[in-house]
Design an enzyme around this catalytic site. Sequence first.
Site, PDB file in Angstrom:
ATOM      1  N   HIS A  58       3.851  -2.079   2.949  1.00 42.01           N
ATOM      2  CA  HIS A  58       4.134  -0.621   2.333  1.00 42.01           C
ATOM      3  C   HIS A  58       5.501  -0.734   1.921  1.00 42.01           C
ATOM      4  O   HIS A  58       6.593  -0.600   2.222  1.00 42.01           O
ATOM      5  CB  HIS A  58       3.975   0.264   3.669  1.00 42.01           C
ATOM      6  CG  HIS A  58       2.625   0.144   4.519  1.00 42.01           C
ATOM      7  ND1 HIS A  58       2.521  -0.662   5.153  1.00 42.01           N
ATOM      8  CD2 HIS A  58       1.389   0.921   3.914  1.00 42.01           C
ATOM      9  CE1 HIS A  58       1.142  -0.528   5.703  1.00 42.01           C
ATOM     10  NE2 HIS A  58       0.558   0.297   5.057  1.00 42.01           N
ATOM     11  N   ASP A  89       0.968  -1.356  -0.079  1.00 42.78           N
ATOM     12  CA  ASP A  89       0.164   0.000  -0.019  1.00 42.78           C
ATOM     13  C   ASP A  89       0.868   1.207  -0.058  1.00 42.78           C
ATOM     14  O   ASP A  89       2.000   1.299   0.477  1.00 42.78           O
ATOM     15  CB  ASP A  89      -0.940   0.241   1.205  1.00 42.78           C
ATOM     16  CG  ASP A  89      -1.883  -0.630   1.202  1.00 42.78           C
ATOM     17  OD1 ASP A  89      -1.975  -1.649   0.249  1.00 42.78           O
ATOM     18  OD2 ASP A  89      -2.796  -0.897   1.889  1.00 42.78           O
TER      19      ASP A  89
HETATM   20 ZN    ZN Z   1      -2.628   3.442   3.299  1.00 45.30          ZN
END
Ligand code: ZN
Length: 577
Positions: free
Chosen positions: A177, A35
Amino acid sequence: MKRCVLIMLSAVLLMALFCSPAQATGSKLIALTFDDGPGQYTDQLLDGLKARGAKATFFVLGDCVQYHQDTVARAFQEGHQIGEHSFSHPDLTLLSRGEIQKQFQDLTKLLDHACGSGTRYMVRPPFGKTNDVVEQAVGAPLIQWNVDPLDWACRDAQEVKRCLVNHASDGAILLAHDLYSTTVDGALAAVDDLQAQGYEFVTVSELFRRRGVALKNGAVYYRCSSTGKDLGAISAPKISVTPKGEQYLVTLSAQEGVPIYYTIDGTPVRQDSTQYTGPFMVSTPVTIQATAAYDLNGSRSETVFQTLTQPQAQPPVLSLEEDGLTFSCSTPEASVYYTVTGVQDTSEQRYDGAALSLDPGVTVTAYAKAPGFLQSAAATAVYSPSKNFFCDVFPDAWYFDAVDSICAEGIMECTEPGCFQPDSPVTRGQLVMALYHASGDPVPGGHSPFQDVSTEDACADAVLWAYSNGIVLGYDDRSFRPQNSITRQELAVFLHRFLRWNGTDLPRPDLSGYRDIAGIAHWARKPVGELTAGHILTGSNGYFDPTATASRGQTAALLCRTLEYCQQSISASPVSE
Ligand code: ZN
């Protein structure tokens, strides 16, 4: 007996317990998702995933995509899935339906630059926060996760790896991430460890497709447990090519029912690339790229490439010598094949090196074949009814008969053997030579009145003749400019003066058939009008097009009509003593 049956039953049960799960579920599938990117470490992550043959899903932010368009395009082309995480990472549950949709519409526009228009993107809501309004507004499946290593907080590669490996399970969706180098290192180390345990890293799309689960828009998913099915990965398509004349015939094949997308212009395959429907032809050089995909964004095969560079043989050169037509080809070891049509008609023949005798009125078409080369383009030539040899004027041209007769009478000639150049502009020098030849007058005496025409020039006699007879006047600076091309209205003026010199009367001018009279120069109106009334000029579709350049083909046709007009007026005149 009973005991025996019991033992057999237990054995069957045991076998069922041990064998059936392994057979039915196939491989252990897992989806790694990233993400908040793309970011500065994403390319390094893509390198690592490529080296490991692992696919991932990237839920990207519009704010980051703006600065990393190439990275998004690369991830898409390498078979990873691109998902949407919103444009600017707001809590969607605090936004109106319209505001939510704007977040995704703006991002889709950006992503389509990389993936092609028509691409569908799954959604992961920022912070995983969603509600009914969000689910209805996004119009796509919402993908959450069931393993979160909190990589953004710990910033420790070992810890990220430990957490991903310890909590991984078949069908899991892992969250990370791609903004931190610690995450990239930890995730890649986890991929190594889990691949060694038999896990296959697939996109979110593939995780669900392979297990036969159709995702619904607006529904929320956390993982995809085994359904007892594995539909298997999508195999790369096969490209097969067969030389066919001057080109290749390309056939693509893939697993039954999987669409194939391809390009032949060197660009990557995208959602808006051509979908294969059947064999097609390509010219070399070309690179064919093809991908089999249910959905190019995540449910696709690897892309296959094939480059075809085999050159074409040079087309044969046709030359008419005294003993007949010969063919030559500059490609080594070429064989020439020819066909004759017209008054003679032959099927395709292989040229054996002997000159071909031709009857006037035939067209010859030839091509060359050579080992290691594709068939050449065709070369065509005409041996006209008046025994002219043309490689660039053919019987289907409206001016063919005129060019044939004008050349036969020696009024105009080919610029080089076989080459009349009908579409090239006629020059002032060429036109004056044609009029001079048509006059039949003897070589005039005297010197050139123009400083740019000397006695050695091919047009010298013609220019002198034309000047002495008032057909050309030249320019104020005593130049004639023999190489300049002429316009259609200038051509009309020259022809008109020629007719006047010849003593031929023309009818009263008629310009009524032209819709572009206003464009005809004042000095050209009478000549254009009289030549039109005498049916020497006709225009085209109601236009005279006065300032267009006169071509050699048109000039031949107008000269022909001019000379016919002279002939008719002579025969119509009363015989004088
Ligand atoms: Zn996010």
